[in-house]
Write a protein that holds these residues in place. Structure first.
Motif, short mmCIF file in Angstrom:
data_model
loop_
_atom_site.label_atom_id
_atom_site.label_comp_id
_atom_site.label_asym_id
_atom_site.label_seq_id
_atom_site.Cartn_x
_atom_site.Cartn_y
_atom_site.Cartn_z
N ARG A 1 1.03 -1.22 0.01
CA ARG A 1 0.18 -0.08 -0.09
C ARG A 1 0.95 1.28 -0.10
O ARG A 1 0.53 2.29 -0.72
CB ARG A 1 -1.02 -0.13 1.22
CG ARG A 1 -1.86 1.13 1.02
CD ARG A 1 -2.70 1.16 -0.21
NE ARG A 1 -3.56 2.40 -0.24
CZ ARG A 1 -4.61 2.35 -0.17
NH1 ARG A 1 -5.49 1.44 -0.02
NH2 ARG A 1 -5.42 3.61 -0.59
N MET A 2 1.91 1.23 0.73
CA MET A 2 2.85 2.26 0.78
C MET A 2 3.47 2.65 -0.80
O MET A 2 3.67 3.91 -1.11
CB MET A 2 3.89 2.16 1.68
CG MET A 2 3.59 2.17 3.20
SD MET A 2 4.76 1.96 4.19
CE MET A 2 6.12 3.24 3.89
N ASN A 18 0.80 4.13 -2.77
CA ASN A 18 0.50 5.57 -2.56
C ASN A 18 1.47 6.43 -2.98
O ASN A 18 1.27 7.56 -3.44
CB ASN A 18 0.29 5.84 -1.17
CG ASN A 18 -0.86 5.45 -0.43
OD1 ASN A 18 -1.94 4.78 -0.89
ND2 ASN A 18 -0.84 5.10 1.10
N ARG A 19 2.47 5.93 -3.04
CA ARG A 19 3.82 6.75 -3.82
C ARG A 19 3.63 7.03 -5.21
O ARG A 19 4.11 7.89 -5.71
CB ARG A 19 5.24 6.36 -3.18
CG ARG A 19 6.39 7.11 -3.65
CD ARG A 19 7.71 6.39 -3.14
NE ARG A 19 7.92 5.04 -3.54
CZ ARG A 19 7.88 3.84 -2.83
NH1 ARG A 19 7.52 4.16 -1.62
NH2 ARG A 19 8.39 2.85 -3.41
N THR A 68 -9.04 3.03 -2.84
CA THR A 68 -8.02 3.92 -3.86
C THR A 68 -8.70 4.10 -4.97
O THR A 68 -9.64 3.44 -5.13
CB THR A 68 -6.82 2.93 -4.22
OG1 THR A 68 -6.00 3.57 -5.19
CG2 THR A 68 -7.41 1.68 -4.97
N CYS A 112 0.87 6.26 -7.16
CA CYS A 112 -0.37 6.98 -7.63
C CYS A 112 -0.81 6.45 -8.97
O CYS A 112 -0.96 7.11 -9.86
CB CYS A 112 -0.43 8.59 -7.51
SG CYS A 112 -0.14 9.02 -5.84
N CYS A 161 -9.13 0.99 3.30
CA CYS A 161 -8.25 1.84 2.78
C CYS A 161 -8.61 2.18 1.31
O CYS A 161 -7.46 1.60 0.51
CB CYS A 161 -7.02 2.17 3.16
SG CYS A 161 -6.46 2.27 4.79
#
Length: 208
Positions: free
Chosen positions: A93-94, A97-98, A124, A100, A122
Motif C-alpha cells: 500500500r505504501m 500511495n507513492r 483507492t 499513484c 483504505c
C-alpha cells in the motif's frame, strides 16, 4: 504492437495509452514473467516513467524478461504468518500511495489478497485489474476447500474493476463459482506474428 477491444474493434497503439500502470506480483515464478510481456496493456507500449512493478525483494533475481521498468520492492517471504501478511500489505500500500497509478494490475491469488483486502479499510481511486493465473478453486481438494476459495474470490471481487481469465475454461469456471460476469473477461495473448492481442470485455464500462 496494439491492443484490440473486440467490443469496438478499436486498436490502441502504445503512445495513445498515456496512463500509469503498476503490476503487483507476489511470485514471479510459474510463467507470470512471460505473461507480463503479453498482458492486455503490454509493458512495451509505455514510456519508462509510466510502468512499474511491485515485487518482493527475494523475487527480483527471477526477473528475466522485464526490462526498462520501475521496480518497487517489499520485504515478504511466503510463510502465511499474520505478521508477514500484514507487513506485506502495508508495504504494498505504501508503494501504491507513492506511485499513484491509474491502473493496478495484480497477478496471482496471493498478491490479489495482499493488495485487495486492505482496500476495504483504505480505498483507492486506482482501477483494479486482477488475474489469478489459475483459480485455486479449480485445483484438487475437497469441495469445502474449493467453496472456501470461491467465497474469498467473490468477496475480494467487490474491490476489483476487471477480472482477467487466461482461458475460456477459467472464465466459465469462475462464473460457476459466482464471480461477477460484468467484471470478467478473457484475454488471449498474441501468437507472436505481430497481430494485435485479443481483449474481450463483457462490460464496456469496466475501467471507467
Amino acid at each position: 504492437i496494439g491492443v484490440q477491444c473486440e467490443l469496438t474493434g478499436q486498436v490502441f497503439q502504445g503512445r495513445e495509452l498515456a496512463m500509469k500502470v503498476v503490476h503487483i506480483v507476489e511470485s514471479i515464478k510459474g510463467g507470470i514473467a512471460t505473461y507480463l510481456n503479453t498482458v492486455p496493456i503490454p509493458i512495451q507500449m509505455f514510456d519508462i516513467e509510466n510502468i512499474g512493478v511491485i515485487i518482493p525483494k527475494l523475487q527480483v533475481n527471477n526477473l528475466i524478461i522485464l526490462k526498462n521498468v520501475n521496480l518497487h520492492t517489499y520485504d515478504y517471504e511466503r510463510n502465511n504468518s499474520i505478521s508477514s501478511l500484514v507487513r506485506a500489505m502495508l508495504a504494498i500500500r505504501m508503494n501504491i500511495n507513492r506511485i499513484c497509478p491509474d491502473i493496478i494490475h495484480i497477478h496471482s491469488s496471493y498478491a490479489g489478497f495482499l493488495t485487495r483486502f486492505p482496500l476495504f479499510l483504505c480505498p483507492t481511486k486506482s482501477k483494479i485489474v486482477y488475474c489469478a493465473h489459475g483459480w485455486a478453486f479449480t485445483m484438487e481438494g475437497t469441495s469445502t476447500k474449493r467453496s472456501s476459495y470461491g467465497f474469498i474470490e467473490r468477496f475480494l471481487a467487490q474491490k476489483t474493476n476487471l477480472i482477467i481469465n487466461i482461458s475460456e475454461y477459467e472464465y466459465q469456471t469462475s462464473l460457476k463459482f459466482g464471480l461477477p460476469l460484468e467484471k470478467s473477461c478473457v484475454f488471449t495473448g498474441g501468437q507472436g506474428d505481430g497481430s494485435p492481442d485479443t481483449f474481450l470485455l463483457p462490460s464496456p464500462g469496466a475501467l471507467l
